[in-house]
Scaffold this motif. Sequence first.
Motif, PDB file in Angstrom:
ATOM      1  N   SER A   1      -1.462  -6.853  -5.870  1.00 11.98           N
ATOM      2  CA  SER A   1      -1.061  -5.444  -5.947  1.00 11.98           C
ATOM      3  C   SER A   1      -0.139  -5.044  -4.810  1.00 11.98           C
TER       4      SER A   1
ATOM      5  N   VAL B   1      -3.607   2.688  -7.606  1.00 10.28           N
ATOM      6  CA  VAL B   1      -4.788   2.749  -8.469  1.00 10.28           C
ATOM      7  C   VAL B   1      -5.017   1.344  -9.011  1.00 10.28           C
TER       8      VAL B   1
ATOM      9  N   VAL C   1      -3.968   4.672 -20.292  1.00 12.93           N
ATOM     10  CA  VAL C   1      -3.546   4.326 -18.926  1.00 12.93           C
ATOM     11  C   VAL C   1      -2.717   5.431 -18.276  1.00 12.93           C
TER      12      VAL C   1
ATOM     13  N   TYR D   1      -3.918   7.233 -15.082  1.00 13.47           N
ATOM     14  CA  TYR D   1      -3.779   6.540 -13.798  1.00 13.47           C
ATOM     15  C   TYR D   1      -2.380   6.740 -13.230  1.00 13.47           C
ATOM     16  N   LEU D   2      -1.395   6.821 -14.103  1.00 14.69           N
ATOM     17  CA  LEU D   2      -0.038   7.128 -13.658  1.00 14.69           C
ATOM     18  C   LEU D   2       0.003   8.506 -12.996  1.00 14.69           C
TER      19      LEU D   2
ATOM     20  N   LEU E   1      -0.938   8.754  -9.324  1.00 11.73           N
ATOM     21  CA  LEU E   1      -0.112   8.066  -8.341  1.00 11.73           C
ATOM     22  C   LEU E   1       1.002   8.952  -7.783  1.00 11.73           C
TER      23      LEU E   1
ATOM     24  N   ARG F   1       1.633   2.252  -6.921  1.00 13.71           N
ATOM     25  CA  ARG F   1       1.350   0.988  -7.612  1.00 13.71           C
ATOM     26  C   ARG F   1       0.071   1.073  -8.454  1.00 13.71           C
ATOM     27  N   PHE F   2       0.163   0.609  -9.689  1.00 14.26           N
ATOM     28  CA  PHE F   2      -0.984   0.419 -10.572  1.00 14.26           C
ATOM     29  C   PHE F   2      -1.187  -1.075 -10.737  1.00 14.26           C
TER      30      PHE F   2
ATOM     31  N   THR G   1      -4.188  -4.129 -12.279  1.00 17.72           N
ATOM     32  CA  THR G   1      -5.471  -4.416 -12.893  1.00 17.72           C
ATOM     33  C   THR G   1      -5.564  -5.903 -13.228  1.00 17.72           C
TER      34      THR G   1
ATOM     35  N   PHE H   1       5.166   3.748 -16.952  1.00 14.22           N
ATOM     36  CA  PHE H   1       5.276   2.855 -15.795  1.00 14.22           C
ATOM     37  C   PHE H   1       6.593   2.078 -15.829  1.00 14.22           C
TER      38      PHE H   1
ATOM     39  N   ARG I   1       0.641  -5.670 -12.758  1.00 12.05           N
ATOM     40  CA  ARG I   1       1.026  -4.627 -11.790  1.00 12.05           C
ATOM     41  C   ARG I   1       2.247  -3.874 -12.335  1.00 12.05           C
TER      42      ARG I   1
END
Length: 291
Positions: free
Chosen positions: A40, A117, A133, A136-137, A140, A145-146, A148, A213, A285
Motif C-alpha cells: 500500500s 483506507v 467500494v 472508501y473513496l 480518502l 491510497r486504497f 486491499t 479510483f 491498490r
Amino acid sequence: MGTTENTEEMYKLFNKAAKVYDQSGVEFFRPIGRRLVEFSGISAGASVLDVGSGRGAVLFPAAEAVGAGGEVVGIDISEEMVKYAQADAANLGLRHVGVQVMNGQRPEFAAGRFDAVVGSCSLFIWVKSADDVRPYLELLRAGGRFATAAPSFFSTAHGKWALFPEAVNELLMPYMLLSLKQSGAYDSQFANAGANWLITAESIEKTLADAGFVDIEVVEEELPVVVTSGEQWVEFTYTTGMRGMWERIEESERRELIAEVSRRLDTLRDENGVISVPVPIVYIRANAPKS
C-alpha cells in the motif's frame, strides 16, 4: 452492499471465532497483513483506516509504518475481535492506534478523513460492485491510497477456490456451496463466480475505475501455508471464516470428512514432514483522484 441477514451472519461467525482467530500457530493473516501494508505504500505520519481489522494483522504493521506521528484506526463488526485487538494495542503501548466496533460496509467517518483506507481478507466478503467500494473513496483525502488483499478468486471460474488445497478441493467445495446457500450467501462471490468482481484483474480494475479510483494496480502472489499435518490444516481453517462451513455439517459426517481431508493432506508431506500449501493472494491498490 451486504444485506442485514448477511451482516448478522458475519457478526455471529466472527464473534464466535475471535478468541482463536489468527492464533492457530499457522502463519496466514499476519504475513498477508504485512505484505499489504508494504504494498500500500503507507508512509510515516499518515492517517490510516483498517476496515475489518480482526485481531490486527494489518493494524499493527500499519502502526509501525506510520509511526508515533501517525494514526491507525481499526474497525470491526465483532465486539470480541475489537476487545482482543484493543488489549494487544494497549499491551504494545501503541497510543496512536484505536479500535472500535463499526460495520465496515458503512464506515461512519467524515469525508476526506484518511490518507489511506486498507482492508485485508475482509472487504471481499461483502464487496460486489463499484457502489460497495465508493464509500472508501469518499473517506480518502485527494490522492489518498486504497488497498486491499483477498484470497485469489482467479480460479473460481474453473470450480476451484484458493483457500482449498488442490488435493481436497473437490471434496470440500460441495460443502462450501451448501454453506453459502444456507447462510444467505456469506462470501457469495464464489457462489456466483461469473459475476464476481475479483474473477480477473480486468474486472477488478473496471470495478475500481467505475467507483472513481485511478492508478489501479493488481498483483497475485503465492503465500505458502505451512502445516505439519492434515489435522493441523483443518484446525487452522476453524480459526478463519471457513469455520462457518464446518459447523453446518452434521457431526458424524463432519468427523468422517475431517478424517478424509487429513488423510489426503498427510500424503503431501515432504522429506521433513512438512506440508506446504501454496495459496494465491491478490493485492490491490488504487488512488483517489488528486483533485
